[in-house]
Design a protein around this motif. Structure first.
Motif, PDB file in Angstrom:
ATOM      1  N   UNK A  87       0.903  -1.106   0.031  1.00 38.68           N
ATOM      2  CA  UNK A  87      -0.139  -0.093  -0.018  1.00 38.68           C
ATOM      3  C   UNK A  87       1.017   1.397  -0.067  1.00 38.68           C
ATOM      4  N   UNK A  88       1.704   1.243   0.937  1.00 40.35           N
ATOM      5  CA  UNK A  88       2.569   2.646   0.965  1.00 40.35           C
ATOM      6  C   UNK A  88       3.672   2.745  -0.091  1.00 40.35           C
ATOM      7  N   UNK A  89       4.269   1.712  -0.564  1.00 41.97           N
ATOM      8  CA  UNK A  89       5.286   2.078  -1.626  1.00 41.97           C
ATOM      9  C   UNK A  89       4.357   2.080  -2.904  1.00 41.97           C
ATOM     10  N   UNK A  90       3.488   1.181  -3.266  1.00 40.15           N
ATOM     11  CA  UNK A  90       2.765   1.368  -4.350  1.00 40.15           C
ATOM     12  C   UNK A  90       1.940   2.673  -4.478  1.00 40.15           C
ATOM     13  N   UNK A  91       1.499   3.175  -3.423  1.00 38.28           N
ATOM     14  CA  UNK A  91       0.745   4.420  -3.320  1.00 38.28           C
ATOM     15  C   UNK A  91       1.520   5.639  -3.750  1.00 38.28           C
ATOM     16  N   UNK A  92       2.743   5.626  -2.930  1.00 33.85           N
ATOM     17  CA  UNK A  92       3.751   6.701  -3.485  1.00 33.85           C
ATOM     18  C   UNK A  92       4.269   6.583  -4.890  1.00 33.85           C
ATOM     19  N   UNK A  93       4.677   5.499  -5.267  1.00 37.45           N
ATOM     20  CA  UNK A  93       5.208   5.529  -6.648  1.00 37.45           C
ATOM     21  C   UNK A  93       4.043   5.702  -7.732  1.00 37.45           C
ATOM     22  N   UNK A  94       2.889   5.386  -7.329  1.00 39.72           N
ATOM     23  CA  UNK A  94       1.747   5.621  -8.202  1.00 39.72           C
ATOM     24  C   UNK A  94       1.618   7.098  -8.161  1.00 39.72           C
TER      25      UNK A  94
ATOM     26  N   UNK B 142      12.808  14.144  -3.036  1.00 41.51           N
ATOM     27  CA  UNK B 142      11.434  14.238  -2.511  1.00 41.51           C
ATOM     28  C   UNK B 142      10.684  13.142  -2.613  1.00 41.51           C
ATOM     29  N   UNK B 143      10.948  12.076  -3.432  1.00 38.90           N
ATOM     30  CA  UNK B 143      10.206  10.907  -3.684  1.00 38.90           C
ATOM     31  C   UNK B 143       9.961  10.338  -2.459  1.00 38.90           C
ATOM     32  N   UNK B 144      10.951  10.117  -1.547  1.00 36.05           N
ATOM     33  CA  UNK B 144      10.935   9.415  -0.328  1.00 36.05           C
ATOM     34  C   UNK B 144      10.132  10.296   0.929  1.00 36.05           C
ATOM     35  N   UNK B 145      10.034  11.519   0.619  1.00 34.68           N
ATOM     36  CA  UNK B 145       9.250  12.459   1.592  1.00 34.68           C
ATOM     37  C   UNK B 145       7.556  12.012   1.668  1.00 34.68           C
TER      38      UNK B 145
ATOM     39  N   UNK C 157       2.992  14.155   2.026  1.00 34.49           N
ATOM     40  CA  UNK C 157       1.673  13.898   1.159  1.00 34.49           C
ATOM     41  C   UNK C 157       2.137  13.451  -0.026  1.00 34.49           C
ATOM     42  N   UNK C 158       1.038  12.938  -0.636  1.00 33.80           N
ATOM     43  CA  UNK C 158       1.087  12.661  -2.188  1.00 33.80           C
ATOM     44  C   UNK C 158       1.141  11.016  -2.089  1.00 33.80           C
ATOM     45  N   UNK C 159      -0.098  10.417  -2.107  1.00 35.19           N
ATOM     46  CA  UNK C 159      -0.318   9.082  -2.292  1.00 35.19           C
ATOM     47  C   UNK C 159      -1.530   8.708  -3.073  1.00 35.19           C
ATOM     48  N   UNK C 160      -1.220   7.555  -3.878  1.00 36.83           N
ATOM     49  CA  UNK C 160      -2.363   7.375  -5.074  1.00 36.83           C
ATOM     50  C   UNK C 160      -3.101   6.064  -4.758  1.00 36.83           C
TER      51      UNK C 160
END
Length: 276
Positions: free
Chosen positions: A73-80, A96-99, A103-106
């Protein structure tokens, strides 16, 4: 703008401050969704009757899968989010990808990450990937509900301008009144979808048809998200796409199509019956 608008509640996005450590409502929403979803799945696997002898995970296996699901959920949401909603910004600012705390989840990315976690976890086990997918589908609306409430608390992902009686002026969205679209999504993607799937589980043989509940969830979520997007302001960096559609609607259309295909395929299979 209506004559009277509801004031946006003065929420503090930080629930608990322990010195330099800030625990945010957004993080607590994820934790609540995962823990309550975990409890609900354990209830589903504990009852033999709706399964009709179909192999399913046991309680220790579900306990182990919680970590896999969380990572998916976390990795996929962030990468998405990075790929679907703001690739140019993160290409220019890769650090900033790891921040994730900014905010910023899909959801669509988190969904794909969860599917990948389920495929990997189910390999070599007595139950199929579709069995795990059905259980995930039954619990996912719980997490969606808490996630949308957290969006509302943060005052983010607000709605389009409106003159309805319950319109609100969000603190970061200018002086105009807007739909509280986060609450619409919490109701549609969370409460309504969970209730529909729970009734289907209780009154039908859906758990004896691998993949059917998962297909119904994907279809239901996609339709709910498409409907909610008509009230939600699209992300500023994307705006409206061709034809006035939004990225959320574009990503939900293949989800609806795939969900329908999976549900039809699963429904046509002969259900498992109780062993003699």
């Amino acid at each position: 703008m209506p004559l009277y608008v509801l004031p946006f509640p003065a929420f503090d996005p930080i629930a608990v401050q322990l010195g330099p450590l800030a625990i945010r409502w957004y993080a607590l929403a994820y934790i609540a969704g995962i823990l309550i979803g975990w409890w609900w799945v354990r209830r589903l696997i504990a009852d033999d009757r709706p399964w009709g002898g179909r192999p399913r995970p046991n309680a220790p296996e579900i306990d182990d899968f919680v970590l896999w699901a969380t990572l998916g959920i976390v990795l996929g949401g962030r990468i998405g989010y990075v790929l679907f909603y703001n690739p140019a910004h993160y290409l220019a600012n890769p650090s900033e990808i790891v921040m994730v705390w900014k905010g910023g989840m899909a959801f669509h990315g988190g969904f794909l990450g969860s599917v990948a976690a389920m495929v990997l976890f189910a390999r070599g086990r007595s139950f199929s990937f579709l069995t795990l997918f059905d259980l995930f589908a039954a619990a996912a609306p719980i997490g969606l509900f808490f996630g949308r409430l957290a969006n509302f608390v943060n005052g983010e992902l607000w709605g389009r301008t409106s003159d309805v009686a319950w319109a609100m002026v969000f603190p970061y969205a200018g002086p105009v009144a807007r739909h509280p679209s986060q609450l619409y999504e919490a109701a549609l993607e969370g409460v309504l979808l969970f209730a529909v799937l729970a009734v289907i589980v209780a009154r039908t043989d859906v758990l004896r048809r691998p993949g059917l509940l998962a297909g119904l969830f994907a279809t239901g979520y996609g339709l709910a998200r498409i409907a909610a997007e008509f009230f939600r302001e699209p992300d500023a960096q994307l705006g409206f796409l061709a034809g006035g559609v939004t990225m959320g609607q574009v990503l939900s259309l293949p989800m609806v199509a795939a969900g329908l295909a999976l549900a039809i395929w699963a429904a046509r299979r002969v259900p498992r019956s109780d062993p003699p």
